[in-house]
Enzyme design. Structure first.
Site, PDB file in Angstrom:
ATOM      1  N   HIS A 136       0.828  -1.203   0.000  1.00  0.00           N
ATOM      2  CA  HIS A 136       0.000   0.000   0.000  1.00  0.00           C
ATOM      3  C   HIS A 136       0.864   1.257   0.000  1.00  0.00           C
ATOM      4  O   HIS A 136       0.617   2.193  -0.780  1.00  0.00           O
ATOM      5  CB  HIS A 136      -0.922  -0.004   1.224  1.00  0.00           C
ATOM      6  CG  HIS A 136      -1.700   1.255   1.405  1.00  0.00           C
ATOM      7  ND1 HIS A 136      -2.931   1.456   0.836  1.00  0.00           N
ATOM      8  CD2 HIS A 136      -1.401   2.398   2.085  1.00  0.00           C
ATOM      9  CE1 HIS A 136      -3.376   2.668   1.157  1.00  0.00           C
ATOM     10  NE2 HIS A 136      -2.458   3.255   1.912  1.00  0.00           N
ATOM     11  N   GLU A 137       1.863   1.295   0.876  1.00  0.00           N
ATOM     12  CA  GLU A 137       2.690   2.501   0.983  1.00  0.00           C
ATOM     13  C   GLU A 137       3.542   2.713  -0.270  1.00  0.00           C
ATOM     14  O   GLU A 137       3.685   3.844  -0.752  1.00  0.00           O
ATOM     15  CB  GLU A 137       3.576   2.420   2.238  1.00  0.00           C
ATOM     16  CG  GLU A 137       2.811   2.343   3.549  1.00  0.00           C
ATOM     17  CD  GLU A 137       1.853   3.504   3.757  1.00  0.00           C
ATOM     18  OE1 GLU A 137       2.091   4.595   3.190  1.00  0.00           O
ATOM     19  OE2 GLU A 137       0.858   3.337   4.475  1.00  0.00           O
ATOM     20  N   HIS A 140       1.581   4.288  -3.127  1.00  0.00           N
ATOM     21  CA  HIS A 140       1.441   5.748  -3.106  1.00  0.00           C
ATOM     22  C   HIS A 140       2.563   6.409  -3.910  1.00  0.00           C
ATOM     23  O   HIS A 140       2.334   7.354  -4.671  1.00  0.00           O
ATOM     24  CB  HIS A 140       1.487   6.265  -1.669  1.00  0.00           C
ATOM     25  CG  HIS A 140       0.182   6.189  -0.946  1.00  0.00           C
ATOM     26  ND1 HIS A 140      -0.986   6.748  -1.431  1.00  0.00           N
ATOM     27  CD2 HIS A 140      -0.152   5.632   0.257  1.00  0.00           C
ATOM     28  CE1 HIS A 140      -1.973   6.541  -0.566  1.00  0.00           C
ATOM     29  NE2 HIS A 140      -1.492   5.862   0.456  1.00  0.00           N
ATOM     30  N   GLU A 199      -6.084   6.783  -1.527  1.00  0.00           N
ATOM     31  CA  GLU A 199      -6.017   5.629  -0.638  1.00  0.00           C
ATOM     32  C   GLU A 199      -6.616   4.389  -1.313  1.00  0.00           C
ATOM     33  O   GLU A 199      -6.074   3.286  -1.193  1.00  0.00           O
ATOM     34  CB  GLU A 199      -6.765   5.929   0.669  1.00  0.00           C
ATOM     35  CG  GLU A 199      -6.095   6.960   1.551  1.00  0.00           C
ATOM     36  CD  GLU A 199      -4.699   6.535   1.992  1.00  0.00           C
ATOM     37  OE1 GLU A 199      -4.505   5.359   2.335  1.00  0.00           O
ATOM     38  OE2 GLU A 199      -3.800   7.394   1.975  1.00  0.00           O
TER      39      GLU A 199
END
Length: 276
Positions: A136-137, A140, A199
């Site tokens: 997820h990070e 980004h 997100e």
């Protein structure tokens, strides 16, 4: 041409000139700040954070963070190469650090600088949980969300100037009213939905990356169940939040998991690493 029209025209030209298509999302995004400017600043800020933090080295947890990060980075490069985007990560300088802190947090700065805080590890619970967070990070950064947020901030400031110019002949009270309305409108109507969409994009991209890296994407929804429990249900209404609600996130991750598994099969991943 009056000043208001000049500002509007300049803004339109800036937006058109700075649009680029991101390979992970397929969307045209605004990039008023180039990676040539963004990455050096990111690397410098990362080093400053490390210098001011208690960085954990030589432990099993620190080794796990590096191992998972490297696998996610390899998965990203495999996906990009397979989809005709060779060289996309050329300027990335991957680094993975574990920081001793009670913060329940992890992040990836533009250019591949990653930090995990020890406070999030009990919620991650296992290496697959770490992979869900890592994916997820990293997503980004790969989707250029930091670049887009900076660009959006620049445009929002420019819009504020335009409102001030447009209401220059009004009374101070009316000028303040218009500026407050602009601030609330752009925050609730644009900035927060923009952040929530980032997100959701990162959830999807991260899920695919963890699967291609050999981690079971079903664990992502389980991770967010633990995140929800850890928050104690304390969260603002979704429309006032920078993040989707936990329930929305869990449902979305469950729905996307089969697609992530199908994507992983394209890269020869037919089974996933055991969850331990």
């Amino acid at each position: 041409m009056n000043l208001k029209k000049a500002i509007l025209s300049l803004g339109i030209i800036m937006i058109i000139a700075s649009c680029a298509t991101n390979p992970f999302t397929g969307k045209k995004t605004i990039a008023l700040v180039s990676n040539d400017q963004l990455f050096p600043a990111s690397f410098s800020q990362y080093n400053q954070v490390l210098n001011e933090s208690d960085v954990v080295t030589g432990t099993k947890d620190a080794e796990m963070i590096t191992r998972v990060g490297q696998r996610i980075a390899v998965a990203a490069e495999r996906w990009l190469n397979a989809n005709g985007h060779q060289g996309y990560l050329e300027d990335y300088k991957w680094e993975y650090k574990l920081i001793q802190s009670e913060q329940v947090n992890a992040w990836c700065m533009p250019g591949g600088k990653i930090a995990f805080y020890t406070g999030i590890l009990p919620i991650a619970q296992n290496e697959t949980g770490v992979a869900a967070i890592m994916g997820h990070e990293v997503a980004h950064a790969l989707a250029n969300h930091g670049q887009q947020r900076m660009s959006s901030g620049i445009l929002q400031q420019a819009g504020g100037i335009a409102v001030a110019v447009a209401t220059g002949n009004e009374s101070p009270e009316k000028q303040q009213m218009w500026m407050q309305a602009y601030g609330i409108g752009t925050t609730v109507g644009l900035a927060l939905p923009f952040s929530r969409s980032h997100e959701t994009e990162a959830d999807k991209i991260g899920l695919f990356l963890m699967a291609v890296a050999g981690y079971n994407p079903d664990e992502a929804a389980e991770l967010w169940k633990r995140m929800k429990a850890n928050s104690g249900g304390q969260a603002p209404p979704e429309f006032l939040s920078t993040h989707p609600s936990n329930d929305s996130r869990i449902a979305n991750l469950k729905a996307l998991a089969p697609k992530a598994k199908a994507e992983a099969k394209k890269y020869g991943v037919t089974s996933f690493r055991p969850i331990n």
